[in-house]
Design a protein around this motif. Sequence first.
Motif, mmCIF file in Angstrom:
data_model
loop_
_atom_site.group_PDB
_atom_site.id
_atom_site.type_symbol
_atom_site.label_atom_id
_atom_site.label_comp_id
_atom_site.label_asym_id
_atom_site.label_seq_id
_atom_site.Cartn_x
_atom_site.Cartn_y
_atom_site.Cartn_z
ATOM 1 N N LYS A 89 0.837 -1.199 0.000
ATOM 2 C CA LYS A 89 0.000 0.000 0.000
ATOM 3 C C LYS A 89 0.873 1.251 0.000
ATOM 4 O O LYS A 89 2.022 1.222 0.437
ATOM 5 C CB LYS A 89 -0.906 0.021 1.230
ATOM 6 C CG LYS A 89 -1.914 -1.089 1.262
ATOM 7 C CD LYS A 89 -2.918 -0.931 0.158
ATOM 8 C CE LYS A 89 -3.992 -2.006 0.242
ATOM 9 N NZ LYS A 89 -4.971 -1.875 -0.800
ATOM 10 N N SER B 48 0.570 5.800 0.325
ATOM 11 C CA SER B 48 -0.190 7.026 0.559
ATOM 12 C C SER B 48 0.628 8.183 0.025
ATOM 13 O O SER B 48 1.826 8.266 0.276
ATOM 14 C CB SER B 48 -0.438 7.228 2.056
ATOM 15 O OG SER B 48 -1.131 6.128 2.602
ATOM 16 N N VAL C 133 -7.928 3.864 -6.952
ATOM 17 C CA VAL C 133 -7.305 4.638 -5.867
ATOM 18 C C VAL C 133 -8.381 5.440 -5.142
ATOM 19 O O VAL C 133 -9.449 5.715 -5.690
ATOM 20 C CB VAL C 133 -6.188 5.583 -6.377
ATOM 21 C CG1 VAL C 133 -5.037 4.792 -6.986
ATOM 22 C CG2 VAL C 133 -6.731 6.599 -7.362
ATOM 23 N N SER C 134 -8.074 5.796 -3.910
ATOM 24 C CA SER C 134 -8.979 6.612 -3.104
ATOM 25 C C SER C 134 -8.397 8.019 -3.005
ATOM 26 O O SER C 134 -7.195 8.182 -2.767
ATOM 27 C CB SER C 134 -9.102 5.980 -1.710
ATOM 28 O OG SER C 134 -9.872 6.785 -0.862
ATOM 29 N N TYR D 172 -4.631 7.278 -1.992
ATOM 30 C CA TYR D 172 -4.363 6.040 -1.265
ATOM 31 C C TYR D 172 -4.665 4.844 -2.151
ATOM 32 O O TYR D 172 -5.584 4.886 -2.964
ATOM 33 C CB TYR D 172 -5.255 5.952 -0.024
ATOM 34 C CG TYR D 172 -5.166 7.130 0.887
ATOM 35 C CD1 TYR D 172 -4.114 7.276 1.774
ATOM 36 C CD2 TYR D 172 -6.144 8.123 0.861
ATOM 37 C CE1 TYR D 172 -4.034 8.372 2.625
ATOM 38 C CE2 TYR D 172 -6.076 9.221 1.705
ATOM 39 C CZ TYR D 172 -5.015 9.337 2.580
ATOM 40 O OH TYR D 172 -4.941 10.430 3.417
ATOM 41 N N GLY D 173 -3.892 3.785 -1.943
ATOM 42 C CA GLY D 173 -4.171 2.548 -2.673
ATOM 43 C C GLY D 173 -2.926 1.705 -2.813
ATOM 44 O O GLY D 173 -1.897 1.942 -2.161
ATOM 45 N N ASP D 174 -3.031 0.718 -3.686
ATOM 46 C CA ASP D 174 -1.883 -0.118 -4.014
ATOM 47 C C ASP D 174 -0.803 0.768 -4.642
ATOM 48 O O ASP D 174 -1.110 1.639 -5.466
ATOM 49 C CB ASP D 174 -2.319 -1.204 -4.989
ATOM 50 C CG ASP D 174 -1.168 -2.079 -5.417
ATOM 51 O OD1 ASP D 174 -0.694 -2.887 -4.595
ATOM 52 O OD2 ASP D 174 -0.725 -1.930 -6.576
ATOM 53 N N TYR D 175 0.445 0.541 -4.262
ATOM 54 C CA TYR D 175 1.547 1.382 -4.724
ATOM 55 C C TYR D 175 1.530 1.560 -6.239
ATOM 56 O O TYR D 175 1.612 2.683 -6.746
ATOM 57 C CB TYR D 175 2.892 0.801 -4.276
ATOM 58 C CG TYR D 175 4.076 1.557 -4.826
ATOM 59 C CD1 TYR D 175 4.565 2.680 -4.177
ATOM 60 C CD2 TYR D 175 4.700 1.154 -6.006
ATOM 61 C CE1 TYR D 175 5.646 3.390 -4.680
ATOM 62 C CE2 TYR D 175 5.776 1.859 -6.522
ATOM 63 C CZ TYR D 175 6.246 2.962 -5.853
ATOM 64 O OH TYR D 175 7.310 3.667 -6.364
ATOM 65 N N THR E 185 2.883 3.046 3.275
ATOM 66 C CA THR E 185 1.847 2.450 4.113
ATOM 67 C C THR E 185 0.508 3.096 3.775
ATOM 68 O O THR E 185 0.455 4.152 3.161
ATOM 69 C CB THR E 185 2.117 2.660 5.619
ATOM 70 O OG1 THR E 185 2.133 4.055 5.900
ATOM 71 C CG2 THR E 185 3.444 2.038 6.035
ATOM 72 N N ASP E 186 -0.558 2.452 4.228
ATOM 73 C CA ASP E 186 -1.900 2.992 4.028
ATOM 74 C C ASP E 186 -2.233 3.922 5.193
ATOM 75 O O ASP E 186 -2.457 3.468 6.300
ATOM 76 C CB ASP E 186 -2.915 1.865 3.940
ATOM 77 C CG ASP E 186 -4.316 2.352 3.617
ATOM 78 O OD1 ASP E 186 -4.535 3.584 3.571
ATOM 79 O OD2 ASP E 186 -5.194 1.500 3.423
ATOM 80 N N ARG E 187 -2.251 5.218 4.939
ATOM 81 C CA ARG E 187 -2.532 6.218 5.970
ATOM 82 C C ARG E 187 -3.947 6.780 5.848
ATOM 83 O O ARG E 187 -4.276 7.744 6.520
ATOM 84 C CB ARG E 187 -1.525 7.368 5.878
ATOM 85 C CG ARG E 187 -0.063 6.959 5.963
ATOM 86 C CD ARG E 187 0.338 6.478 7.307
ATOM 87 N NE ARG E 187 0.181 7.580 8.251
ATOM 88 C CZ ARG E 187 0.196 7.443 9.574
ATOM 89 N NH1 ARG E 187 0.359 6.264 10.104
ATOM 90 N NH2 ARG E 187 0.054 8.474 10.365
ATOM 91 N N GLU E 188 -4.772 6.153 5.030
ATOM 92 C CA GLU E 188 -6.104 6.711 4.769
ATOM 93 C C GLU E 188 -6.939 6.859 6.030
ATOM 94 O O GLU E 188 -7.635 7.852 6.204
ATOM 95 C CB GLU E 188 -6.859 5.835 3.759
ATOM 96 C CG GLU E 188 -8.185 6.417 3.368
ATOM 97 C CD GLU E 188 -8.836 5.679 2.214
ATOM 98 O OE1 GLU E 188 -9.792 6.231 1.659
ATOM 99 O OE2 GLU E 188 -8.394 4.580 1.850
#
Length: 89
Positions: free
Chosen positions: A2, A4, A33-34, A45-48, A78-81
């Motif tokens: 993931k 961010s 992606v978000s 945010y999302g998969d790299y 990392t996923d910081r969403e």
Amino acid sequence: MKASVEISMYPLREQYCQPIIDFIDELESHPEVSIQRNSMSTHIYGDYQAVMDTLNTEMLKVLEQIPETVFVIKLIGTDREKAVIDTCG
């Protein structure tokens, strides 16, 4: 993995608002992606690979139209969403 990203866009032209809005709208057209908007930057945010592919595609479009555009990008693996902001104190 993931990822961010926090990104800010600065078109170096007098009429700068609409290109920024258009760029964010285009980012939001990528369902893989978000996107979170705020007044100072946009978070992705999302998969790299999906995040980087989205950025590559959309930044290239902007730079082809407005080469005098500056992008400022912060990236973390990392996923910081949904992360809670922790203050130092």
